[in-house]
Motif scaffolding. Sequence first.
Motif, PDB file in Angstrom:
ATOM      1  N   SER A   1       1.152  -0.848   0.245  1.00  0.00           N
ATOM      2  CA  SER A   1      -0.194   0.392  -0.182  1.00  0.00           C
ATOM      3  C   SER A   1       1.038   0.945  -0.356  1.00  0.00           C
ATOM      4  O   SER A   1      -0.155   2.567   0.121  1.00  0.00           O
ATOM      5  CB  SER A   1      -0.983  -0.058   1.406  1.00  0.00           C
ATOM      6  OG  SER A   1       0.000   0.184   3.104  1.00  0.00           O
ATOM      7  N   GLY A   2       2.250   0.931   0.104  1.00  0.00           N
ATOM      8  CA  GLY A   2       3.158   2.080  -0.066  1.00  0.00           C
ATOM      9  C   GLY A   2       2.988   2.859   1.254  1.00  0.00           C
ATOM     10  O   GLY A   2       2.708   2.931   2.080  1.00  0.00           O
ATOM     11  N   ILE A   3       3.920   3.577   1.598  1.00  0.00           N
ATOM     12  CA  ILE A   3       4.255   4.558   2.748  1.00  0.00           C
ATOM     13  C   ILE A   3       3.226   5.339   2.609  1.00  0.00           C
ATOM     14  O   ILE A   3       2.680   5.449   4.350  1.00  0.00           O
ATOM     15  CB  ILE A   3       5.735   5.210   2.461  1.00  0.00           C
ATOM     16  CG1 ILE A   3       6.834   4.845   1.746  1.00  0.00           C
ATOM     17  CG2 ILE A   3       5.913   6.649   3.751  1.00  0.00           C
ATOM     18  CD1 ILE A   3       7.978   5.087   1.921  1.00  0.00           C
ATOM     19  N   ILE A   4       2.267   6.364   1.712  1.00  0.00           N
ATOM     20  CA  ILE A   4       1.217   6.850   2.479  1.00  0.00           C
ATOM     21  C   ILE A   4       0.293   5.992   3.174  1.00  0.00           C
ATOM     22  O   ILE A   4      -0.545   6.421   3.650  1.00  0.00           O
ATOM     23  CB  ILE A   4       0.976   7.775   1.204  1.00  0.00           C
ATOM     24  CG1 ILE A   4       2.540   8.384   0.700  1.00  0.00           C
ATOM     25  CG2 ILE A   4      -0.293   8.745   0.777  1.00  0.00           C
ATOM     26  CD1 ILE A   4       2.027   9.569  -0.585  1.00  0.00           C
ATOM     27  N   GLY A   5      -0.307   4.796   2.113  1.00  0.00           N
ATOM     28  CA  GLY A   5      -1.374   3.995   2.587  1.00  0.00           C
ATOM     29  C   GLY A   5      -1.004   3.670   3.747  1.00  0.00           C
ATOM     30  O   GLY A   5      -1.497   3.718   4.813  1.00  0.00           O
ATOM     31  N   ARG A   6      -0.200   3.365   4.469  1.00  0.00           N
ATOM     32  CA  ARG A   6       0.408   2.751   5.496  1.00  0.00           C
ATOM     33  C   ARG A   6       0.932   4.472   7.018  1.00  0.00           C
ATOM     34  O   ARG A   6      -0.394   4.235   7.481  1.00  0.00           O
ATOM     35  CB  ARG A   6       2.595   2.301   6.134  1.00  0.00           C
ATOM     36  CG  ARG A   6       2.473   0.950   5.115  1.00  0.00           C
ATOM     37  CD  ARG A   6       3.786   0.183   5.192  1.00  0.00           C
ATOM     38  NE  ARG A   6       4.553   0.918   4.692  1.00  0.00           N
ATOM     39  CZ  ARG A   6       5.064   1.017   3.212  1.00  0.00           C
ATOM     40  NH1 ARG A   6       4.524  -0.360   2.785  1.00  0.00           N
ATOM     41  NH2 ARG A   6       6.376   1.395   3.196  1.00  0.00           N
ATOM     42  N   LEU A   7       0.885   5.481   5.888  1.00  0.00           N
ATOM     43  CA  LEU A   7       0.921   6.399   7.086  1.00  0.00           C
ATOM     44  C   LEU A   7      -0.661   7.042   7.607  1.00  0.00           C
ATOM     45  O   LEU A   7      -0.859   7.400   9.175  1.00  0.00           O
ATOM     46  CB  LEU A   7       1.462   7.622   6.372  1.00  0.00           C
ATOM     47  CG  LEU A   7       3.099   7.763   6.814  1.00  0.00           C
ATOM     48  CD1 LEU A   7       3.208   9.057   5.881  1.00  0.00           C
ATOM     49  CD2 LEU A   7       2.953   7.479   8.220  1.00  0.00           C
ATOM     50  N   VAL A   8      -1.548   6.633   6.549  1.00  0.00           N
ATOM     51  CA  VAL A   8      -2.903   6.643   6.680  1.00  0.00           C
ATOM     52  C   VAL A   8      -2.844   5.255   7.357  1.00  0.00           C
ATOM     53  O   VAL A   8      -4.029   6.324   8.096  1.00  0.00           O
ATOM     54  CB  VAL A   8      -3.467   6.906   5.249  1.00  0.00           C
ATOM     55  CG1 VAL A   8      -5.508   6.570   5.485  1.00  0.00           C
ATOM     56  CG2 VAL A   8      -3.191   7.803   4.495  1.00  0.00           C
ATOM     57  N   SER A   9      -2.804   4.532   7.264  1.00  0.00           N
ATOM     58  CA  SER A   9      -4.041   3.672   7.682  1.00  0.00           C
ATOM     59  C   SER A   9      -3.392   4.002   9.593  1.00  0.00           C
ATOM     60  O   SER A   9      -3.947   3.158  10.158  1.00  0.00           O
ATOM     61  CB  SER A   9      -3.266   2.043   7.619  1.00  0.00           C
ATOM     62  OG  SER A   9      -3.305   1.367   8.287  1.00  0.00           O
ATOM     63  N   GLU A  10      -2.057   4.126   9.186  1.00  0.00           N
ATOM     64  CA  GLU A  10      -1.626   4.358  11.619  1.00  0.00           C
ATOM     65  C   GLU A  10      -2.668   4.963  11.641  1.00  0.00           C
ATOM     66  O   GLU A  10      -3.113   5.456  13.253  1.00  0.00           O
ATOM     67  CB  GLU A  10      -0.619   5.164  11.972  1.00  0.00           C
ATOM     68  CG  GLU A  10       0.138   2.997  11.244  1.00  0.00           C
ATOM     69  CD  GLU A  10       1.997   4.009  11.431  1.00  0.00           C
ATOM     70  OE1 GLU A  10       1.912   5.296  11.588  1.00  0.00           O
ATOM     71  OE2 GLU A  10       2.878   3.099  11.158  1.00  0.00           O
ATOM     72  N   LEU A  11      -2.737   6.630  11.102  1.00  0.00           N
ATOM     73  CA  LEU A  11      -3.942   7.559  11.613  1.00  0.00           C
ATOM     74  C   LEU A  11      -5.085   7.442  11.761  1.00  0.00           C
ATOM     75  O   LEU A  11      -5.925   8.031  12.528  1.00  0.00           O
ATOM     76  CB  LEU A  11      -3.734   8.565   9.777  1.00  0.00           C
ATOM     77  CG  LEU A  11      -2.300   9.746  10.763  1.00  0.00           C
ATOM     78  CD1 LEU A  11      -1.927  10.756   9.303  1.00  0.00           C
ATOM     79  CD2 LEU A  11      -1.613  10.356  11.689  1.00  0.00           C
ATOM     80  N   LEU A  12      -5.996   6.525  11.353  1.00  0.00           N
ATOM     81  CA  LEU A  12      -7.374   6.057  11.435  1.00  0.00           C
ATOM     82  C   LEU A  12      -7.551   4.798  11.736  1.00  0.00           C
ATOM     83  O   LEU A  12      -8.001   4.931  12.750  1.00  0.00           O
ATOM     84  CB  LEU A  12      -7.650   5.729   9.610  1.00  0.00           C
ATOM     85  CG  LEU A  12      -7.880   5.866   8.530  1.00  0.00           C
ATOM     86  CD1 LEU A  12      -8.153   5.517   7.465  1.00  0.00           C
ATOM     87  CD2 LEU A  12      -9.062   7.511   9.217  1.00  0.00           C
ATOM     88  N   ASN A  13      -6.079   4.440  12.603  1.00  0.00           N
ATOM     89  CA  ASN A  13      -6.027   3.405  13.873  1.00  0.00           C
ATOM     90  C   ASN A  13      -5.743   3.880  15.002  1.00  0.00           C
ATOM     91  O   ASN A  13      -5.753   4.044  15.928  1.00  0.00           O
ATOM     92  CB  ASN A  13      -5.216   1.828  13.545  1.00  0.00           C
ATOM     93  CG  ASN A  13      -5.765   1.126  12.456  1.00  0.00           C
ATOM     94  OD1 ASN A  13      -7.305   1.341  12.517  1.00  0.00           O
ATOM     95  ND2 ASN A  13      -4.866   0.451  11.554  1.00  0.00           N
TER      96      ASN A  13
END
Length: 160
Positions: free
Chosen positions: A148-160
């Motif tokens: 999911s890429g760096i941006i996808g992982r950042l967004v996933s961490e922010l949502l969790n």
Amino acid sequence: MSKNRLGASVILVFSGVYGYLALDLPSIPSFEDAVAPSSLPIVLSIVGVAVSMLIFLIPAESPSIITTVFSAIKPKNLYRVGGLLALMVAYGVSMNPLGFLISTVLFLATGFWIMGEREPKTILIISTVTTFVFWLSLTQFLGIYLDSGIIGRLVSELLN
């Protein structure tokens, strides 16, 4: 000898040597499948021999394929080829930071634009739907992990 027959001779010799060398590829001892490591090279050499034989048997027509290819080479087409090659490099580089979904949508949309499509709605719909269907089939049906890429992982961490 015509250019077609000379080319067919080169293909025939190359395919024959390639197939002969493919027969000597070592097989994996624990590999008990119908397809061996030498299967694809052998099939490719058989196809090469068959194509060269077809070139020998089919009479040459005018204009030849070479003149047709060279007449299609125009500066506009060369710019498109160069743009698509640069786009492929950018797609490979952007895969890690942006992830599969975002980089593939951008790749397809930019590719459509390079090839001459100028309707934004068409570009957006086709590139998004194609990417989503391909992602869905790879991840859900085939079980292949797509980053999911760096941006996808950042967004996933922010949502969790």
